[in-house]
Scaffold this motif. Structure first.
Motif, short mmCIF file in Angstrom:
data_model
loop_
_atom_site.label_atom_id
_atom_site.label_comp_id
_atom_site.label_asym_id
_atom_site.label_seq_id
_atom_site.Cartn_x
_atom_site.Cartn_y
_atom_site.Cartn_z
N ILE A 46 0.86 -1.19 0.00
CA ILE A 46 0.00 0.00 0.00
C ILE A 46 0.89 1.23 0.00
O ILE A 46 1.64 1.47 0.94
CB ILE A 46 -0.92 0.03 1.24
N LEU A 47 0.80 2.02 -1.07
CA LEU A 47 1.66 3.19 -1.22
C LEU A 47 0.84 4.45 -1.48
O LEU A 47 -0.27 4.37 -2.03
CB LEU A 47 2.63 3.01 -2.40
N GLN A 48 1.39 5.57 -1.09
CA GLN A 48 0.82 6.87 -1.44
C GLN A 48 1.87 7.60 -2.27
O GLN A 48 2.99 7.81 -1.82
CB GLN A 48 0.45 7.68 -0.20
N CYS A 49 1.48 7.99 -3.49
CA CYS A 49 2.42 8.62 -4.43
C CYS A 49 1.98 10.04 -4.74
O CYS A 49 0.80 10.28 -4.99
CB CYS A 49 2.47 7.83 -5.74
N GLU A 50 2.93 10.96 -4.75
CA GLU A 50 2.61 12.33 -5.10
C GLU A 50 2.26 12.45 -6.58
O GLU A 50 1.39 13.22 -6.97
CB GLU A 50 3.80 13.24 -4.77
N HIS A 51 2.94 11.66 -7.41
CA HIS A 51 2.72 11.71 -8.86
C HIS A 51 2.13 10.37 -9.31
O HIS A 51 2.78 9.59 -10.01
CB HIS A 51 4.03 12.01 -9.58
N LEU A 52 0.89 10.11 -8.90
CA LEU A 52 0.29 8.79 -9.10
C LEU A 52 0.18 8.40 -10.56
O LEU A 52 0.52 7.28 -10.94
CB LEU A 52 -1.09 8.73 -8.44
N PHE A 53 -0.31 9.30 -11.42
CA PHE A 53 -0.49 8.95 -12.83
C PHE A 53 0.84 8.56 -13.46
O PHE A 53 0.92 7.58 -14.21
CB PHE A 53 -1.13 10.11 -13.59
N GLU A 54 1.87 9.32 -13.15
CA GLU A 54 3.21 9.02 -13.66
C GLU A 54 3.71 7.68 -13.14
O GLU A 54 4.18 6.83 -13.92
CB GLU A 54 4.15 10.14 -13.24
N THR A 55 3.62 7.47 -11.83
CA THR A 55 4.17 6.27 -11.22
C THR A 55 3.46 5.01 -11.70
O THR A 55 4.11 4.02 -12.06
CB THR A 55 4.08 6.36 -9.68
N VAL A 56 2.14 5.03 -11.73
CA VAL A 56 1.38 3.85 -12.16
C VAL A 56 1.63 3.57 -13.64
O VAL A 56 1.76 2.41 -14.05
CB VAL A 56 -0.12 4.03 -11.89
N THR A 57 1.72 4.62 -14.45
CA THR A 57 2.00 4.43 -15.87
C THR A 57 3.36 3.78 -16.08
O THR A 57 3.50 2.83 -16.85
CB THR A 57 1.95 5.77 -16.62
N LYS A 58 4.38 4.28 -15.37
CA LYS A 58 5.72 3.70 -15.48
C LYS A 58 5.69 2.23 -15.06
O LYS A 58 6.28 1.36 -15.73
CB LYS A 58 6.70 4.45 -14.59
N LEU A 59 5.01 1.94 -13.96
CA LEU A 59 4.98 0.58 -13.43
C LEU A 59 4.30 -0.38 -14.39
O LEU A 59 4.84 -1.45 -14.70
CB LEU A 59 4.25 0.58 -12.07
#
Length: 220
Positions: free
Chosen positions: A157-170
């Motif tokens: 379970i993570l909280q990301c400041e740049h969620l769209f970027e992080t999930v897209t990269k992943l």
């Protein structure tokens, strides 16, 4: 004659449009091509599903939020041989008690790592990734679902400041775009040892993440 003129005009219009598109594509830099490829994936995953998506369109994705040199040498030694693609600060919530902890998420060509200073707390090989979940609201929570085996402690379970970027990269690195789910209301996650927890998403006057009286993780 009028019919043939219209037909010829339509053909010329299509040829002109094709040439303009070809000229535009040839003029793109490698960096711009990567941006467009990533934004296409983001659109497919989040468009019309998650709040904040439209606002994210004008924000270019960075190659990484932290550079490889920012990582502890011990961590670099542990993941030597793997090509590091993306690093970003995250907040990780414990599966039991939901205490918030500062961590780094390191994405390589083959695996995702949750890192604490000089320690690797969890490694998730993309080949074993079971799913990636986010809510439809504007929070930055993402849950990485892992297999139920002895190698894994449970879902992340993570909280990301740049969620769209992080999930897209992943999801692009893992080549598992179809595994990203945008959920409404709540989601279940695996705690470990066959146990499950519940996360509830709601709307309130100020953002917060806490354990409620029923033991659920509540994201406002």
């Amino acid at each position: 004659p009028g019919f043939f003129l219209l037909q010829t005009s339509e053909m010329l219009r299509k040829i002109c449009m094709r040439n303009l598109v070809r000229k535009y594509c040839r003029g793109l830099t490698a960096e711009r091509k990567v941006q467009l490829q990533q934004k296409v994936v983001t659109s497919a995953v989040f468009s019309g599903k998650k709040e904040g998506y439209l606002e994210s369109l004008s924000q270019p994705f960075l190659e990484t939020r932290l550079k490889e040199n920012d990582l502890n040498p011990k961590v670099l030694q542990l993941i030597r041989g793997e090509n590091i693609k993306y690093v970003t600060p995250v907040i990780k919530y414990d599966r039991n008690g939901f205490k918030a902890r500062e961590r780094l998420l390191v994405l390589t060509q083959s695996s995702a790592y949750v890192v604490e200073m000089a320690k690797i707390k969890q490694k998730i090989e993309y080949s074993t990734l079971k799913g990636i979940s986010t809510s439809n609201l504007s929070d930055g929570i993402v849950v990485i679902h892992v297999p139920e085996d002895n190698k894994q402690k449970g879902d992340v379970i993570l909280q990301c400041e740049h969620l769209f970027e992080t999930v897209t990269k992943l999801c692009m690195l893992a080549n598992k775009q179809s595994l990203v789910k945008v959920v409404k209301g709540s989601l279940r996650f695996r705690v470990g040892s066959g146990k499950e927890g519940t996360m509830v998403f709601t709307v309130g006057p100020e953002p917060q993440v806490f354990k409620d009286k029923t033991g659920q993780l509540t994201v406002v």
